[in-house]
Write a protein that holds these residues in place. Structure first.
Motif, PDB file in Angstrom:
ATOM      1  N   LEU A 296       0.843  -1.194   0.000  1.00  0.00           N
ATOM      2  CA  LEU A 296       0.000   0.000   0.000  1.00  0.00           C
ATOM      3  C   LEU A 296       0.874   1.238   0.000  1.00  0.00           C
ATOM      4  O   LEU A 296       1.798   1.353   0.807  1.00  0.00           O
ATOM      5  CB  LEU A 296      -0.904  -0.008   1.241  1.00  0.00           C
ATOM      6  N   ASP A 297       0.592   2.137  -0.919  1.00  0.00           N
ATOM      7  CA  ASP A 297       1.296   3.416  -0.975  1.00  0.00           C
ATOM      8  C   ASP A 297       0.606   4.375  -0.002  1.00  0.00           C
ATOM      9  O   ASP A 297      -0.511   4.813  -0.252  1.00  0.00           O
ATOM     10  CB  ASP A 297       1.267   3.967  -2.394  1.00  0.00           C
ATOM     11  N   VAL A 298       1.269   4.664   1.105  1.00  0.00           N
ATOM     12  CA  VAL A 298       0.639   5.435   2.188  1.00  0.00           C
ATOM     13  C   VAL A 298       1.237   6.830   2.264  1.00  0.00           C
ATOM     14  O   VAL A 298       2.434   6.991   2.521  1.00  0.00           O
ATOM     15  CB  VAL A 298       0.800   4.715   3.543  1.00  0.00           C
ATOM     16  N   LYS A 299       0.401   7.810   2.050  1.00  0.00           N
ATOM     17  CA  LYS A 299       0.815   9.212   2.219  1.00  0.00           C
ATOM     18  C   LYS A 299       0.193   9.826   3.474  1.00  0.00           C
ATOM     19  O   LYS A 299       0.777  10.708   4.084  1.00  0.00           O
ATOM     20  CB  LYS A 299       0.420  10.037   0.993  1.00  0.00           C
ATOM     21  N   ASP A 300      -0.997   9.343   3.846  1.00  0.00           N
ATOM     22  CA  ASP A 300      -1.712   9.881   4.999  1.00  0.00           C
ATOM     23  C   ASP A 300      -2.355   8.737   5.775  1.00  0.00           C
ATOM     24  O   ASP A 300      -2.963   7.840   5.176  1.00  0.00           O
ATOM     25  CB  ASP A 300      -2.796  10.874   4.567  1.00  0.00           C
TER      26      ASP A 300
ATOM     27  N   ARG B 289       7.337   8.880   5.163  1.00  0.00           N
ATOM     28  CA  ARG B 289       6.922  10.154   4.569  1.00  0.00           C
ATOM     29  C   ARG B 289       5.430  10.441   4.806  1.00  0.00           C
ATOM     30  O   ARG B 289       4.896  11.418   4.292  1.00  0.00           O
ATOM     31  CB  ARG B 289       7.205  10.151   3.066  1.00  0.00           C
ATOM     32  N   ALA B 290       4.793   9.591   5.580  1.00  0.00           N
ATOM     33  CA  ALA B 290       3.350   9.745   5.764  1.00  0.00           C
ATOM     34  C   ALA B 290       3.017  10.829   6.784  1.00  0.00           C
ATOM     35  O   ALA B 290       3.758  11.064   7.731  1.00  0.00           O
ATOM     36  CB  ALA B 290       2.746   8.421   6.211  1.00  0.00           C
ATOM     37  N   ARG B 291       1.884  11.468   6.548  1.00  0.00           N
ATOM     38  CA  ARG B 291       1.319  12.400   7.517  1.00  0.00           C
ATOM     39  C   ARG B 291       0.316  11.628   8.357  1.00  0.00           C
ATOM     40  O   ARG B 291      -0.420  10.794   7.851  1.00  0.00           O
ATOM     41  CB  ARG B 291       0.634  13.555   6.791  1.00  0.00           C
ATOM     42  N   ILE B 292       0.274  11.923   9.661  1.00  0.00           N
ATOM     43  CA  ILE B 292      -0.610  11.191  10.546  1.00  0.00           C
ATOM     44  C   ILE B 292      -1.721  12.093  11.060  1.00  0.00           C
ATOM     45  O   ILE B 292      -1.476  13.221  11.498  1.00  0.00           O
ATOM     46  CB  ILE B 292       0.164  10.553  11.721  1.00  0.00           C
TER      47      ILE B 292
ATOM     48  N   SER C  47       0.557  17.488  11.426  1.00  0.00           N
ATOM     49  CA  SER C  47      -0.475  16.526  11.771  1.00  0.00           C
ATOM     50  C   SER C  47      -1.728  17.215  12.278  1.00  0.00           C
ATOM     51  O   SER C  47      -1.690  18.300  12.843  1.00  0.00           O
ATOM     52  CB  SER C  47       0.053  15.555  12.834  1.00  0.00           C
ATOM     53  N   ASN C  48      -2.851  16.556  12.060  1.00  0.00           N
ATOM     54  CA  ASN C  48      -4.145  17.041  12.513  1.00  0.00           C
ATOM     55  C   ASN C  48      -4.593  16.167  13.675  1.00  0.00           C
ATOM     56  O   ASN C  48      -4.678  14.952  13.544  1.00  0.00           O
ATOM     57  CB  ASN C  48      -5.146  16.961  11.359  1.00  0.00           C
ATOM     58  N   THR C  49      -4.897  16.775  14.822  1.00  0.00           N
ATOM     59  CA  THR C  49      -5.259  16.020  16.015  1.00  0.00           C
ATOM     60  C   THR C  49      -6.590  16.504  16.556  1.00  0.00           C
ATOM     61  O   THR C  49      -6.839  17.701  16.641  1.00  0.00           O
ATOM     62  CB  THR C  49      -4.181  16.176  17.110  1.00  0.00           C
TER      63      THR C  49
ATOM     64  N   PRO D  60     -11.191  15.831   6.063  1.00  0.00           N
ATOM     65  CA  PRO D  60     -11.996  15.884   4.829  1.00  0.00           C
ATOM     66  C   PRO D  60     -12.258  14.501   4.233  1.00  0.00           C
ATOM     67  O   PRO D  60     -11.607  13.501   4.574  1.00  0.00           O
ATOM     68  CB  PRO D  60     -11.135  16.731   3.884  1.00  0.00           C
ATOM     69  N   ASP D  61     -13.189  14.465   3.297  1.00  0.00           N
ATOM     70  CA  ASP D  61     -13.447  13.257   2.518  1.00  0.00           C
ATOM     71  C   ASP D  61     -12.195  12.880   1.720  1.00  0.00           C
ATOM     72  O   ASP D  61     -11.414  13.744   1.308  1.00  0.00           O
ATOM     73  CB  ASP D  61     -14.588  13.488   1.513  1.00  0.00           C
ATOM     74  N   ASN D  62     -12.018  11.581   1.501  1.00  0.00           N
ATOM     75  CA  ASN D  62     -10.957  11.080   0.605  1.00  0.00           C
ATOM     76  C   ASN D  62      -9.590  11.667   0.950  1.00  0.00           C
ATOM     77  O   ASN D  62      -8.884  12.170   0.080  1.00  0.00           O
ATOM     78  CB  ASN D  62     -11.317  11.400  -0.853  1.00  0.00           C
ATOM     79  N   SER D  63      -9.220  11.594   2.223  1.00  0.00           N
ATOM     80  CA  SER D  63      -7.994  12.270   2.660  1.00  0.00           C
ATOM     81  C   SER D  63      -6.927  11.344   3.228  1.00  0.00           C
ATOM     82  O   SER D  63      -5.810  11.792   3.487  1.00  0.00           O
ATOM     83  CB  SER D  63      -8.330  13.340   3.706  1.00  0.00           C
ATOM     84  N   VAL D  64      -7.220  10.052   3.434  1.00  0.00           N
ATOM     85  CA  VAL D  64      -6.216   9.146   4.004  1.00  0.00           C
ATOM     86  C   VAL D  64      -6.160   7.854   3.195  1.00  0.00           C
ATOM     87  O   VAL D  64      -7.122   7.471   2.518  1.00  0.00           O
ATOM     88  CB  VAL D  64      -6.503   8.819   5.494  1.00  0.00           C
ATOM     89  N   ASP D  65      -5.011   7.198   3.287  1.00  0.00           N
ATOM     90  CA  ASP D  65      -4.805   5.935   2.586  1.00  0.00           C
ATOM     91  C   ASP D  65      -4.934   4.734   3.519  1.00  0.00           C
ATOM     92  O   ASP D  65      -5.111   3.608   3.053  1.00  0.00           O
ATOM     93  CB  ASP D  65      -3.406   5.906   1.954  1.00  0.00           C
ATOM     94  N   LEU D  66      -4.811   4.974   4.819  1.00  0.00           N
ATOM     95  CA  LEU D  66      -4.838   3.894   5.800  1.00  0.00           C
ATOM     96  C   LEU D  66      -5.540   4.366   7.062  1.00  0.00           C
ATOM     97  O   LEU D  66      -5.221   5.428   7.597  1.00  0.00           O
ATOM     98  CB  LEU D  66      -3.410   3.446   6.144  1.00  0.00           C
ATOM     99  N   VAL D  67      -6.526   3.588   7.518  1.00  0.00           N
ATOM    100  CA  VAL D  67      -7.142   3.798   8.832  1.00  0.00           C
ATOM    101  C   VAL D  67      -6.669   2.669   9.735  1.00  0.00           C
ATOM    102  O   VAL D  67      -6.849   1.489   9.406  1.00  0.00           O
ATOM    103  CB  VAL D  67      -8.675   3.812   8.766  1.00  0.00           C
ATOM    104  N   PHE D  68      -6.054   3.031  10.860  1.00  0.00           N
ATOM    105  CA  PHE D  68      -5.491   2.065  11.799  1.00  0.00           C
ATOM    106  C   PHE D  68      -6.240   2.219  13.119  1.00  0.00           C
ATOM    107  O   PHE D  68      -6.116   3.232  13.801  1.00  0.00           O
ATOM    108  CB  PHE D  68      -3.993   2.350  11.983  1.00  0.00           C
TER     109      PHE D  68
END
Length: 265
Positions: free
Chosen positions: A25-29, A50-53, A81-83, A98-106
């Motif tokens: 998985l290519d993870v940017k966010d 390089r991912a933003r969390i 980062s947004n907290t 926002p909508d469509n803003s992350v590549d991975l939900v953990f």
């Protein structure tokens, strides 16, 4: 989850990350919910340097504590980062991203504490990009099954808010349009030398409503409890398709591109 079981939260997070070893998985966010100051953040930072969390921090975790942990974990995007607190999501039912803003939900050991896991899945679908992945763990209905055999008048047992087994969750993922869900489960046994430790853990796990004054440590005779840990992941694919009805997916005509044939010479 509370402080007495922080070690469990970290242990399960590590096992979740091991299960991701085979996932490309290519993870940017990344959205981490709930976010806590655990050692797993260092592994995430190394795997996705390089991912933003995006953090949905659990109750009792200070902003400074999270900042310090992520600084030690070398998050390159620490200050971008947004907290937001988990309490904000619980009250609004919406992640503050926002909508469509992350590549991975953990999501580690959260779903069993939510009154409506389906709504959580809907929010994850909203914030995931096309081709994104949700990965999660939660406690299943066999957790603390030994407590049901206790005959203690002062011990008021409490069911998990969402006692879903892995088949229930797999069905819910498909119902919310996720693709190729993979579910897994294991039993963990916690052994105790002192009743006080067991009592503290079942309170932390929210398996009893409270600590009644008439229940003493000597009355809690168990030496172990079982945890049913359910793991799962699924993909966000076909996000432009409308929600399926009767196993048929419908496409909005506005989403269909039209190609015109060039004029012949």
């Amino acid at each position: 989850m509370t402080q007495p079981l922080r070690w469990l939260q970290d242990e399960i997070a590590d096992r979740m990350l091991q299960k991701l070893d085979i996932v490309k998985l290519d993870v940017k966010d990344i959205l981490v919910v709930p976010d806590f100051a655990g050692k797993h953040l260092d592994t995430l930072a190394q795997r996705y340097p390089r991912a933003r969390i995006f953090s949905i921090t659990e109750k009792g975790v200070s902003g400074f504590q999270m900042w310090r942990t992520k600084a030690l974990s070398n998050w390159r995007s620490l200050f971008a980062s947004n907290t937001s607190p988990l309490a904000s999501y619980l009250s609004s039912g919406r992640f503050d991203i926002p909508d469509n803003s992350v590549d991975l939900v953990f999501s580690d050991l959260l779903l069993h504490d939510l009154p409506d896991p389906k709504h959580f899945l809907q929010e994850c679908w909203r914030v995931l990009r096309e081709g994104g992945l949700i990965t999660f763990s939660y406690l299943g209905p066999d957790t603390g099954k030994e407590l049901r055999s206790l005959d203690l008048s002062g011990l008021k047992l409490r069911n998990l808010l969402s006692p879903w087994d892995m088949h229930d969750m797999g069905d819910a993922l498909l119902g919310e349009r996720f693709s190729d869900p993979v579910m897994d489960m294991e039993y963990l046994t916690l052994d105790y030398e002192k009743p006080a430790l067991l009592l503290a853990d079942i309170i932390a796990l929210k398996l009893i409503h409270s600590t009644p004054p008439q229940v003493t440590e000597k009355e809690v005779l168990l030496q172990k409890i079982t945890l049913e840990v359910v793991y799962g992941h699924a993909w966000a694919l076909g996000k432009r398709l409308a929600k399926a009805k009767d196993n048929v997916a419908y496409i909005d005509p506005n989403q269909i591109g039209r190609k015109t044939r060039p004029d012949s010479a």
